[in-house]
Motif scaffolding. Structure first.
Motif, PDB file in Angstrom:
ATOM      1  N   ALA A   1     108.757 115.015  50.302  1.00 35.53           N
ATOM      2  CA  ALA A   1     108.215 113.650  50.269  1.00 35.53           C
ATOM      3  C   ALA A   1     109.236 112.663  49.689  1.00 35.53           C
ATOM      4  CB  ALA A   1     106.925 113.606  49.452  1.00 35.53           C
ATOM      5  N   TYR A   2     110.510 113.008  49.804  1.00 36.17           N
ATOM      6  CA  TYR A   2     111.566 112.166  49.231  1.00 36.17           C
ATOM      7  C   TYR A   2     111.590 110.808  49.936  1.00 36.17           C
ATOM      8  CZ  TYR A   2     115.954 111.284  46.771  1.00 36.17           C
ATOM      9  OH  TYR A   2     116.922 110.779  45.936  1.00 36.17           O
ATOM     10  N   PRO A   3     111.696 109.709  49.166  1.00 40.00           N
ATOM     11  CA  PRO A   3     111.657 108.366  49.779  1.00 40.00           C
ATOM     12  C   PRO A   3     112.882 108.088  50.640  1.00 40.00           C
ATOM     13  CG  PRO A   3     112.261 108.211  47.467  1.00 40.00           C
ATOM     14  CD  PRO A   3     111.848 109.637  47.703  1.00 40.00           C
ATOM     15  N   TYR A   4     112.697 107.239  51.626  1.00 38.76           N
ATOM     16  CA  TYR A   4     113.807 106.861  52.510  1.00 38.76           C
ATOM     17  C   TYR A   4     113.597 105.432  53.004  1.00 38.76           C
ATOM     18  CZ  TYR A   4     110.315 108.161  56.024  1.00 38.76           C
ATOM     19  OH  TYR A   4     109.162 108.261  56.766  1.00 38.76           O
ATOM     20  N   LEU A   5     114.654 104.889  53.601  1.00 33.98           N
ATOM     21  CA  LEU A   5     114.614 103.542  54.171  1.00 33.98           C
ATOM     22  C   LEU A   5     115.018 103.630  55.629  1.00 33.98           C
ATOM     23  CD1 LEU A   5     116.587 101.762  51.295  1.00 33.98           C
ATOM     24  CD2 LEU A   5     114.124 101.568  51.673  1.00 33.98           C
ATOM     25  N   TYR A   6     114.579 102.654  56.413  1.00 37.51           N
ATOM     26  CA  TYR A   6     115.023 102.560  57.804  1.00 37.51           C
ATOM     27  C   TYR A   6     116.199 101.594  57.906  1.00 37.51           C
ATOM     28  CZ  TYR A   6     111.038 105.206  59.603  1.00 37.51           C
ATOM     29  OH  TYR A   6     110.142 106.204  59.889  1.00 37.51           O
ATOM     30  N   ASP A   7     117.116 101.914  58.807  1.00 36.52           N
ATOM     31  CA  ASP A   7     118.349 101.134  58.907  1.00 36.52           C
ATOM     32  C   ASP A   7     118.118  99.676  59.294  1.00 36.52           C
ATOM     33  OD1 ASP A   7     117.495 101.805  61.437  1.00 36.52           O
ATOM     34  OD2 ASP A   7     119.445 102.455  62.185  1.00 36.52           O
ATOM     35  N   ASN A   8     117.054  99.389  60.059  1.00 35.89           N
ATOM     36  CA  ASN A   8     116.811  98.017  60.513  1.00 35.89           C
ATOM     37  C   ASN A   8     115.875  97.227  59.592  1.00 35.89           C
ATOM     38  OD1 ASN A   8     117.014  99.462  63.659  1.00 35.89           O
ATOM     39  ND2 ASN A   8     118.413  97.842  63.022  1.00 35.89           N
ATOM     40  N   GLU A   9     115.452  97.833  58.468  1.00 39.50           N
ATOM     41  CA  GLU A   9     114.625  97.096  57.511  1.00 39.50           C
ATOM     42  C   GLU A   9     115.422  95.944  56.907  1.00 39.50           C
ATOM     43  OE1 GLU A   9     111.971  99.146  54.629  1.00 39.50           O
ATOM     44  OE2 GLU A   9     112.793 100.976  55.502  1.00 39.50           O
TER      45      GLU A   9
ATOM     46  N   LYS B   1     116.819 110.274  62.206  1.00 38.34           N
ATOM     47  CA  LYS B   1     118.139 110.842  61.963  1.00 38.34           C
ATOM     48  C   LYS B   1     118.828 110.054  60.858  1.00 38.34           C
ATOM     49  CE  LYS B   1     118.013 113.730  65.550  1.00 38.34           C
ATOM     50  NZ  LYS B   1     118.857 113.548  66.735  1.00 38.34           N
ATOM     51  N   MET B   2     119.537 110.770  59.961  1.00 36.12           N
ATOM     52  CA  MET B   2     120.242 110.072  58.889  1.00 36.12           C
ATOM     53  C   MET B   2     121.476 109.355  59.423  1.00 36.12           C
ATOM     54  SD  MET B   2     120.222 112.369  55.396  1.00 36.12           S
ATOM     55  CE  MET B   2     121.131 111.062  54.543  1.00 36.12           C
ATOM     56  N   VAL B   3     121.607 108.073  59.047  1.00 34.25           N
ATOM     57  CA  VAL B   3     122.811 107.322  59.425  1.00 34.25           C
ATOM     58  C   VAL B   3     123.698 107.087  58.212  1.00 34.25           C
ATOM     59  CG1 VAL B   3     121.708 106.182  61.369  1.00 34.25           C
ATOM     60  CG2 VAL B   3     121.615 105.096  59.129  1.00 34.25           C
TER      61      VAL B   3
ATOM     62  N   ARG C   1     121.480 121.956  56.294  1.00 32.06           N
ATOM     63  CA  ARG C   1     120.338 122.304  57.134  1.00 32.06           C
ATOM     64  C   ARG C   1     119.251 123.007  56.320  1.00 32.06           C
ATOM     65  NH1 ARG C   1     121.772 126.060  60.198  1.00 32.06           N
ATOM     66  NH2 ARG C   1     123.985 126.221  59.631  1.00 32.06           N
ATOM     67  N   GLU C   2     118.042 122.866  56.760  1.00 29.38           N
ATOM     68  CA  GLU C   2     116.867 123.372  56.055  1.00 29.38           C
ATOM     69  C   GLU C   2     116.798 124.896  56.032  1.00 29.38           C
ATOM     70  OE1 GLU C   2     112.045 122.520  56.369  1.00 29.38           O
ATOM     71  OE2 GLU C   2     113.316 122.425  58.162  1.00 29.38           O
TER      72      GLU C   2
ATOM     73  N   CYS D   1     116.814 115.975  62.128  1.00 32.68           N
ATOM     74  CA  CYS D   1     115.984 114.921  61.532  1.00 32.68           C
ATOM     75  C   CYS D   1     115.852 115.143  60.024  1.00 32.68           C
ATOM     76  CB  CYS D   1     114.603 114.903  62.170  1.00 32.68           C
ATOM     77  SG  CYS D   1     114.621 114.501  63.927  1.00 32.68           S
ATOM     78  N   PHE D   2     115.846 114.072  59.285  1.00 35.22           N
ATOM     79  CA  PHE D   2     115.725 114.151  57.830  1.00 35.22           C
ATOM     80  C   PHE D   2     114.381 114.756  57.445  1.00 35.22           C
ATOM     81  CE2 PHE D   2     114.147 112.173  53.885  1.00 35.22           C
ATOM     82  CZ  PHE D   2     115.118 112.612  53.004  1.00 35.22           C
ATOM     83  N   CYS D   3     114.405 115.695  56.499  1.00 34.15           N
ATOM     84  CA  CYS D   3     113.141 116.292  56.070  1.00 34.15           C
ATOM     85  C   CYS D   3     112.966 116.298  54.557  1.00 34.15           C
ATOM     86  CB  CYS D   3     112.988 117.698  56.627  1.00 34.15           C
ATOM     87  SG  CYS D   3     114.249 118.863  56.093  1.00 34.15           S
ATOM     88  N   GLY D   4     114.015 116.028  53.789  1.00 29.95           N
ATOM     89  CA  GLY D   4     113.857 115.982  52.347  1.00 29.95           C
ATOM     90  C   GLY D   4     115.185 116.009  51.618  1.00 29.95           C
ATOM     91  N   ALA D   5     115.105 116.257  50.306  1.00 31.46           N
ATOM     92  CA  ALA D   5     116.314 116.251  49.483  1.00 31.46           C
ATOM     93  C   ALA D   5     116.189 117.288  48.378  1.00 31.46           C
ATOM     94  CB  ALA D   5     116.548 114.870  48.897  1.00 31.46           C
ATOM     95  N   ILE D   6     117.352 117.711  47.867  1.00 28.65           N
ATOM     96  CA  ILE D   6     117.410 118.684  46.773  1.00 28.65           C
ATOM     97  C   ILE D   6     118.254 118.104  45.650  1.00 28.65           C
ATOM     98  CG2 ILE D   6     118.148 121.001  46.079  1.00 28.65           C
ATOM     99  CD1 ILE D   6     117.898 121.853  48.992  1.00 28.65           C
TER     100      ILE D   6
END
Length: 464
Positions: free
Chosen positions: A207-215, A240-242, A148-149, A181-186
């Motif tokens: 601003a960490y990159p992410y993908l959507y599950d249905n892409e 939300k991260m899956v 958690r943040e 909800c996803f907000c970033g990465a360390i």
């Protein structure tokens, strides 16, 4: 399943000897610790069933789970493993590997296994199964660290240690807010070296990159490759991260995409496997062959329309294959370049126009040079071997040269515009396969060549 690195493991003989010659299971385990799980996996085929059963007994479920995840076709070994041990193996596997293994298990065995699979594994398997095979969600693993943040550095380290017991993808730590909800990465290194009084938020890359599950996987490959991260988070539409997609998944994905595109360029509906039946291979090849048959009939009909040209000037038929082959080769080259360029999702109309003119310019220059070579070489050939006068011979070779120039320019244009058109109408450009482009260019080349021969040699120069 993890990628199969080598056809035959480097240490196959040593691994087989470790299994066969060890005096105890403890000795066998100690010897096998020196080898990579992939090498052990590929050594299975060099062991008989009794020796493999000994190996299954010696190794715990977690170790076997890692080994089996490297086997491309594990179905032949699954039936050798006791049902209790097999259930433990499935429970120990990463979600994506468990799904791959589950597909290879016989339905009668699945019935026995289901009550023995833990709830978390069942949930993960159902999640991945809920996505289509061409969606990013079908490639995810739930093996990752998430915190958690609003934690302190000390709390974040405690949470990392706690989760690392079950999740080994720890190089990147993903962060969610109070709403999940996803907000970033360390980066793990940043967390380890951070002082206790530093706020966790200062370490987070928001601003960490992410993908959507249905892409679609095919639409995401370039994005995945460009970021070159060890893993990327996969989110649903509620942010939300899956799960995550790892570098290993990326390599397999790119490999699958390349294989699929190669198959389409070869005129197949999808990539073939060595173990497929004749019927399955026919189903993949036949649709395109039927289409190409009718296109070939069209080319033959056009050639038949110029039967009068061949009857008056038979020598022109000698150079038909030259024109057709060169047009097909040039068209395929332009097709390959265009498909590669179209992988860039940021390509705009101006860029496509620039590409089209560039290919036409290249076609004009190459066609001009090849046309001159054809004029000179074929002119000499016609004089020496066909007995025509020098003037007539070079008129005929000149017609071939001009036809070569025109057909190459048009083929470059066709090889560029057809995949662009397919992309525009939301069809995979690779469907504009080599055989299709070649057949279309055959049609263009035949009309160009015989049309010029009829107009220039027969109508204007009256050569007979």
């Amino acid at each position: 399943m993890k990628n199969k690195v080598l056809k035959e493991p480097i240490y196959a003989e040593r691994i087989v000897n470790a299994v066969k010659l060890s005096c105890s299971m403890e000795e066998m385990r100690n010897k096998l610790k020196d080898y990579h799980d992939n090498d052990i996996a590929q050594s299975f085929e060099f062991l008989n069933r009794a020796e493999r059963n000994l190996l299954y007994s010696a190794l715990d479920a977690k170790w076997l789970a890692e080994i089996i995840s490297y086997i491309d076709n594990p179905s032949q070994y699954i039936e050798e493993i006791e049902i209790d041990k097999l259930a433990e193996i499935v429970n120990e596997m990463d979600a994506d590997d468990a799904v791959d293994l589950w597909r290879d298990i016989d339905e009668s065995v699945k019935i026995k296994l289901r009550p023995m699979i833990d709830d978390e594994t069942k949930t993960d398997i159902r999640l991945i199964y809920s996505y289509d095979d061409d969606e990013i969600g079908s490639l995810i693993t739930t093996n990752y660290i998430c915190i958690r943040e609003n934690l302190t550095i000390r709390e974040a380290m405690h949470e990392l240690v706690r989760q690392a017991g079950e999740n080994d993808n720890i190089s990147t730590i993903y962060v969610v807010n109070d709403k999940g909800c996803f907000c970033g990465a360390i980066d793990l290194k940043d967390l380890i070296v951070a002082r206790e009084n530093v706020e966790l938020k200062t370490l987070i890359s928001y601003a960490y990159p992410y993908l959507y599950d249905n892409e679609k996987i095919s639409d995401s490959v370039v994005k995945i490759k460009d970021y070159a991260e060890d893993s990327l988070p996969v989110l649903n539409r509620k942010k939300k991260m899956v799960g995550i997609i790892t570098a290993q998944d990326v390599i397999e994905t790119v490999d699958d995409e390349m294989g699929d595109d190669y198959a389409k360029l070869a005129g197949l509906s999808s990539e073939e496997d060595l173990n497929e039946t004749t019927k399955e291979s026919m189903k993949k090849r036949l649709p395109w062959l039927i289409i190409l048959l009718f296109l070939g009939m069209g080319v033959s009909a056009v050639v038949g329309a110029f039967e009068g040209v061949v009857a008056v000037l038979p020598v022109v038929i000698c150079f038909q294959s030259l024109i057709l082959d060169m047009a097909g080769n040039v068209g395929t080259q332009s097709l390959a370049v265009t498909i590669r360029v179209l992988m860039d999702e940021k390509l705009n109309g101006k860029d496509k126009l620039k590409l089209t003119f560039k290919e036409m310019k290249i076609g004009f220059c190459n066609g001009g040079l090849l046309g001159v070579f054809a004029l000179v070489c074929l002119g000499v050939y016609i004089v020496l071997f066909k007995g025509y006068a020098i003037g007539t011979a070079f008129l005929i070779s000149g017609c071939v040269g001009v036809a070569l120039l025109v057909s190459i320019i048009i083929s470059s244009l066709v090889g560029t515009l057809v995949p662009i058109f397919f992309k525009k109408i939301k069809v995979d450009p690779a469907v504009a396969s080599g055989p299709l482009i070649t057949t279309v260019n055959d049609l263009v080349a035949v009309v160009t060549y015989y049309g010029l021969a009829w107009l220039f040699l027969i109508q204007l120069m009256h050569i007979v």
